[in-house]
Design an enzyme around this catalytic site. Sequence first.
Site, PDB file in Angstrom:
ATOM      1  N   GLY A   3      -1.670  -3.717   4.180  1.00 39.71           N
ATOM      2  CA  GLY A   3      -1.496  -4.975   3.451  1.00 39.71           C
ATOM      3  C   GLY A   3      -2.747  -5.328   2.688  1.00 39.71           C
ATOM      4  O   GLY A   3      -3.647  -4.503   2.532  1.00 39.71           O
ATOM      5  N   ASN A   4      -2.801  -6.534   2.192  1.00 40.02           N
ATOM      6  CA  ASN A   4      -4.020  -6.991   1.525  1.00 40.02           C
ATOM      7  C   ASN A   4      -4.224  -8.478   1.816  1.00 40.02           C
ATOM      8  O   ASN A   4      -3.386  -9.115   2.452  1.00 40.02           O
ATOM      9  CB  ASN A   4      -3.972  -6.704   0.020  1.00 40.02           C
ATOM     10  CG  ASN A   4      -2.798  -7.376  -0.657  1.00 40.02           C
ATOM     11  OD1 ASN A   4      -2.697  -8.597  -0.669  1.00 40.02           O
ATOM     12  ND2 ASN A   4      -1.890  -6.576  -1.191  1.00 40.02           N
ATOM     13  N   ALA A   5      -5.337  -9.016   1.327  1.00 37.26           N
ATOM     14  CA  ALA A   5      -5.753 -10.364   1.736  1.00 37.26           C
ATOM     15  C   ALA A   5      -5.108 -11.484   0.919  1.00 37.26           C
ATOM     16  O   ALA A   5      -5.452 -12.650   1.105  1.00 37.26           O
ATOM     17  CB  ALA A   5      -7.276 -10.478   1.636  1.00 37.26           C
TER      18      ALA A   5
END
Length: 414
Positions: free
Chosen positions: A212-214
């Site tokens: 995923g990412n932030a």
Amino acid sequence: MTDTYLRGSRIALCVCGGIAAYKVAGLARELTQAGAEVHVVMTPSACEFVGPLTFSTLTGNPVRTELFPESAPTEIAHTDLGRTSDLVIVAPATAKTIAKSAQGLSDDLMSALLLSARCPVLMAPAMHTEMWFNDATQANVATMVGRGVRMVGPAVGALAGPDVGVGRMASVEEIIAAAEEELALRSELTGIRVLITAGGTREAIDAMRFIGNASSGSMGYALAFEALRRGARVQLVSGPTHLVPPEQADTVRVTTAQQMRQAVIERVEDVDVLVMAAAVADWRPASSSEGKLSKGEGPPDLQLVKTADILAEVGSRRKAGGLPNLSVLVGFCAETRDLAAAAAAKLHGKALDVAVANEVGSAQSGPEVPTLNALVLDRDRGPKELGLVSKRALAVTVMDSVAARLAEAGPGAE
Ligand code: CTP
């Protein structure tokens, strides 16, 4: 044409306790004469300066002062007014009312109304210079502006008593001009269909784990709020986030890049504007395990494959004449340096109309905090360096660009 937008509008006029309250009687009269339906709410201290009878006589509507009136209420004043008004004007806006509003307090009718308002809010501050420049007041004002509240004034001039300085309430003419602008904005994108993507995507490794990412999603959600504020019909394709989507948006929740692509491709033929604010994963595991991998099996051999670039796909389809309805295409890029060069590369590389570049790592705080170093590049207007802005302020600039392009394109234009 000064009364075009005031005519037929419903305005909640909140009068606080300050000497400028007497001038607000003039404002109530002007608004009413321009054809607005004006409902006045007064704090108890406002009633010390001007009697409610003055306002009820000028507006032709009863004045509300209490959160819980003794007579059985036929309406819940704070929520009904908050829900049904087209605009809330607070004048004079005292340091106390601005502070309460910034804190989200709801211990009287006015603060409860401000908390439940769904329409634009305009405040005309009036107070002594020292109070205005006090750090607490300035922080509260910044909070309110970050939430989309528009401040009109204060001006410089004579204050209560012998004082002269910054803190005088803006003139009735200035407040009316600002009200006109806010009401005009409300219909700027009426009938325009806007598709917005928000948040990051998750690409499964196994039943529990993902890449995923932030991204928090708050940029895309701020854009959705701003488009709705201008009267657009909004569809929001959202990756996983804890944020609550705006009620009026048609929200579709997705998890993976593939699902996001499908949701966008299914809708893009029938929209006028696409804003790709989502942080779509560029890579996904070539395969994922249906069950949970045990760490006893050792680290998985992750083979990554590229995901489809949704924005590039839409851009090239439109370039080939495939999406006749799509008038404005907006993309984002997150960079660590040289925002202008990155935005230009993205604009040309993905055939965009508007590219928004923001600095990576400056976007982690909430939507109201001005910590985002951003730049907006319109293909026909050149770059607009915004410096440090909040996501909400960036959403306003992006929607300004969208509205300007739509206005230039005109009905039926490319
Ligand atoms: N985007 C997309 N589909 C992807 C990846 C990105 O539609 N698979 C969109 C994003 O929503 C965003 C823009 O494309 O609007 C970002 O482009 P990207 O090429 O990923 O730019 P950066 O994030 O700046 O990354 P890079 O360093 O790879 O250029």
